[in-house]
Motif scaffolding. Structure first.
Motif, mmCIF file in Angstrom:
data_model
loop_
_atom_site.group_PDB
_atom_site.id
_atom_site.type_symbol
_atom_site.label_atom_id
_atom_site.label_comp_id
_atom_site.label_asym_id
_atom_site.label_seq_id
_atom_site.Cartn_x
_atom_site.Cartn_y
_atom_site.Cartn_z
ATOM 1 N N GLN A 18 44.476 32.948 40.054
ATOM 2 C CA GLN A 18 43.562 33.136 38.820
ATOM 3 C C GLN A 18 42.192 32.599 38.978
ATOM 4 O O GLN A 18 41.216 33.398 38.940
ATOM 5 C CB GLN A 18 43.894 32.778 37.688
ATOM 6 N N VAL A 19 41.957 31.485 39.681
ATOM 7 C CA VAL A 19 40.694 31.013 39.840
ATOM 8 C C VAL A 19 40.048 31.592 41.068
ATOM 9 O O VAL A 19 38.887 32.064 41.113
ATOM 10 C CB VAL A 19 40.828 29.739 40.421
ATOM 11 N N LEU A 20 40.694 32.068 42.079
ATOM 12 C CA LEU A 20 40.164 32.930 43.127
ATOM 13 C C LEU A 20 40.010 34.464 42.737
ATOM 14 O O LEU A 20 38.837 34.790 43.205
ATOM 15 C CB LEU A 20 41.264 32.901 44.547
ATOM 16 N N ASP A 21 40.678 34.862 41.825
ATOM 17 C CA ASP A 21 40.503 36.184 41.522
ATOM 18 C C ASP A 21 39.243 36.350 40.485
ATOM 19 O O ASP A 21 38.368 37.204 40.535
ATOM 20 C CB ASP A 21 41.686 36.553 40.413
ATOM 21 N N ARG A 22 38.900 35.145 39.773
ATOM 22 C CA ARG A 22 37.688 35.210 38.921
ATOM 23 C C ARG A 22 36.470 35.111 39.847
ATOM 24 O O ARG A 22 35.271 35.236 39.514
ATOM 25 C CB ARG A 22 37.768 34.108 38.007
ATOM 26 N N GLN A 23 36.495 34.863 41.303
ATOM 27 C CA GLN A 23 35.582 34.552 42.126
ATOM 28 C C GLN A 23 34.831 35.701 42.377
ATOM 29 O O GLN A 23 33.524 36.143 42.654
ATOM 30 C CB GLN A 23 35.785 33.970 43.292
ATOM 31 N N SER A 24 35.729 36.904 42.190
ATOM 32 C CA SER A 24 35.158 38.373 42.659
ATOM 33 C C SER A 24 35.271 39.313 41.384
ATOM 34 O O SER A 24 35.917 39.274 40.345
ATOM 35 C CB SER A 24 35.577 38.778 43.857
ATOM 36 N N GLY A 191 31.120 34.216 49.019
ATOM 37 C CA GLY A 191 30.389 35.027 48.094
ATOM 38 C C GLY A 191 30.416 36.377 48.042
ATOM 39 O O GLY A 191 31.212 37.012 48.902
ATOM 40 N N PRO A 192 29.712 37.305 46.982
ATOM 41 C CA PRO A 192 30.080 38.399 46.948
ATOM 42 C C PRO A 192 29.897 39.531 47.823
ATOM 43 O O PRO A 192 30.698 40.448 47.873
ATOM 44 C CB PRO A 192 29.279 38.787 45.535
ATOM 45 N N GLU A 193 29.067 39.286 48.790
ATOM 46 C CA GLU A 193 28.395 40.111 49.826
ATOM 47 C C GLU A 193 29.902 40.533 50.692
ATOM 48 O O GLU A 193 30.028 41.236 51.518
ATOM 49 C CB GLU A 193 27.562 39.651 50.571
ATOM 50 N N TYR A 194 30.863 39.471 50.527
ATOM 51 C CA TYR A 194 31.887 39.645 51.617
ATOM 52 C C TYR A 194 33.056 40.103 50.729
ATOM 53 O O TYR A 194 34.238 40.328 51.354
ATOM 54 C CB TYR A 194 32.300 38.232 51.934
ATOM 55 N N HIS A 195 33.057 40.254 49.600
ATOM 56 C CA HIS A 195 34.243 40.877 48.844
ATOM 57 C C HIS A 195 34.685 42.131 48.597
ATOM 58 O O HIS A 195 35.784 42.681 48.709
ATOM 59 C CB HIS A 195 33.901 40.444 47.205
ATOM 60 N N PHE A 196 33.691 43.330 49.047
ATOM 61 C CA PHE A 196 34.119 44.480 48.744
ATOM 62 C C PHE A 196 34.974 44.976 47.735
ATOM 63 O O PHE A 196 34.652 44.620 46.589
ATOM 64 C CB PHE A 196 34.487 44.956 50.256
ATOM 65 N N ASP A 197 36.001 45.630 48.441
ATOM 66 C CA ASP A 197 36.804 46.438 47.138
ATOM 67 C C ASP A 197 38.030 45.618 46.912
ATOM 68 O O ASP A 197 38.854 45.856 45.675
ATOM 69 C CB ASP A 197 37.353 48.028 47.452
ATOM 70 N N MET A 198 38.552 44.905 47.887
ATOM 71 C CA MET A 198 39.532 43.968 47.710
ATOM 72 C C MET A 198 39.528 42.745 48.405
ATOM 73 O O MET A 198 39.175 42.673 49.608
ATOM 74 C CB MET A 198 40.891 44.737 48.138
ATOM 75 N N THR A 199 39.856 41.425 47.744
ATOM 76 C CA THR A 199 39.988 40.563 48.543
ATOM 77 C C THR A 199 41.507 40.094 48.548
ATOM 78 O O THR A 199 42.565 40.557 47.910
ATOM 79 C CB THR A 199 39.357 39.211 47.656
ATOM 80 N N ARG A 200 41.925 39.128 49.356
ATOM 81 C CA ARG A 200 43.444 39.096 49.999
ATOM 82 C C ARG A 200 43.742 37.617 50.273
ATOM 83 O O ARG A 200 43.687 37.198 51.425
ATOM 84 C CB ARG A 200 43.852 39.772 50.947
ATOM 85 N N PRO A 201 43.605 36.600 49.311
ATOM 86 C CA PRO A 201 43.774 35.204 49.441
ATOM 87 C C PRO A 201 45.066 34.788 50.118
ATOM 88 O O PRO A 201 46.101 35.384 49.633
ATOM 89 C CB PRO A 201 43.336 34.705 48.239
ATOM 90 N N GLY A 202 45.165 34.112 51.084
ATOM 91 C CA GLY A 202 46.500 33.601 51.443
ATOM 92 C C GLY A 202 46.658 32.097 51.164
ATOM 93 O O GLY A 202 47.128 31.482 50.337
#
Length: 339
Positions: A18-24, A191-202
């Protein structure tokens, strides 16, 4: 009990997502390869799906089988290794989506599963997986559900390689209509410039760096099998790697390199009795380690090697490795407890 107990805090896992989700402002998926980084892909994915994750990533199609059985048909499951020879029927049966990595895989997929969804992985400088620039054509992305690449140096925010790969990704995907993804855990934090349409934390989901704010997910308690007093001049363990300079009380603890406590921890690691550190002495053997508990008033029935006192990355530092290796090496002899 003769084996350790691996406690997995699913609430902490969900909090980390949830914390990582809120980053983008984009969709946040979850990477659960390697059996959920060693913590049980089915239980991990079920908890994440309950928190709202709708897209999961695994390394190979075989890993998707258990995931689909747990999650049902709704979530999207991407397969990093793409469409390998021999994968066709399983991909079709599971509805898993291959991330095609080469012109050969693109051709294989078009020939064998022409109506089946697919994504594409392109190489932007890591030179590991992905379609090379000289093989890439934007037309390949027609009907693709995702176009992705992977950052090589995202755990080093100031590394020039991050900007170089970002530029390469932008250049290769300019004008595409397909959704794009570049950021795993480290990329999210860039940061946001790397987020695009989906992030995929592991790794960040499971309490590891580079997500410094992550909650600990894994706790590993190891039972004390026996204690003994060692006199000055006596040796402990294989090759007599530790020789006592004075009397010591030594606890023999269940756990060894067969359980993922890699041999490089020999003489370097620390276990804990509550908040009190207890050094590992001598060599790590297959099933046992020996720990100096001389300074304890009472020897407990177990010692903790992973938990609030010591993260996976701190333990990894003692072995000269990374948290990923510690987590994914955790053995199957442990009793697993989920909360």
């Amino acid at each position: 009990m003769g084996t350790g107990t691996l406690h997995i805090d699913l609430n902490a896992l969900v909090d980390n997502w949830q914390v990582l989700d809120r980053q983008s402002a984009t969709e946040t998926g979850a990477v659960v390869k390697a059996d959920g980084y060693g913590l049980g892909a089915g239980r991990v994915a079920k908890a994440l799906a309950g928190a709202g994750v709708r897209t999961f990533f695994v390394a190979a199609v075989e890993e998707a089988t258990a995931l689909r059985a747990t999650l049902g048909q709704d979530p999207v499951i991407y397969v990093f290794s793409g469409h390998m020879d021999g994968d066709t029927q399983t991909l079709s049966d599971l509805g898993a989506v291959p991330l095609l990595n080469s012109p050969e895989q693109v051709s294989r997929h078009q020939a064998r599963l022409p109506d089946h969804p697919f994504g594409l992985q392109i190489d932007t400088g890591m030179n590991r997986l992905g379609i090379e620039t000289y093989d890439w054509s934007p037309e390949m992305s027609q009907d693709a559900s995702l176009v992705m690449s992977h950052l090589a140096c995202a755990d080093e925010p100031d590394h020039q390689g991050n900007k170089d790969q970002l530029k390469a990704f932008l250049d290769m995907t300019a004008g595409l209509l397909a959704p794009r993804s570049l950021a795993a855990t480290g990329g999210i934090l860039l940061g946001p410039e790397y987020h695009f349409d989906m992030t995929r934390p592991g790794i960040g989901l499971f309490g590891g760096l580079p997500f410094e704010g992550a909650k600990a997910v894994a706790r590993l308690d190891l039972p004390v099998i026996q204690t003994r007093t060692v006199k000055a001049g006596e040796a402990v363990g294989y090759a007599k790697a530790f020789i006592a300079d004075k009397p010591h009380t030594i606890a023999t603890v269940a756990g060894g390199y067969a359980d993922g406590l890699i041999r490089a921890l020999s003489g370097n690691a620390t276990l804990y009795a509550g908040e009190t550190p207890c050094p590992l002495i001598g060599r790590v053997s297959m099933d046992l380690i020996t720990v100096d508990v001389t300074h304890l008033d009472t020897v407990p029935d177990h010692l903790t090697i992973l938990g609030p006192q010591q993260s996976v990355d701190t333990l990894a530092d003692a072995a000269g490795t990374i948290g990923y290796e510690i987590l994914t090496s955790l053995g199957h002899r442990y009793k697993r407890s989920y909360s």
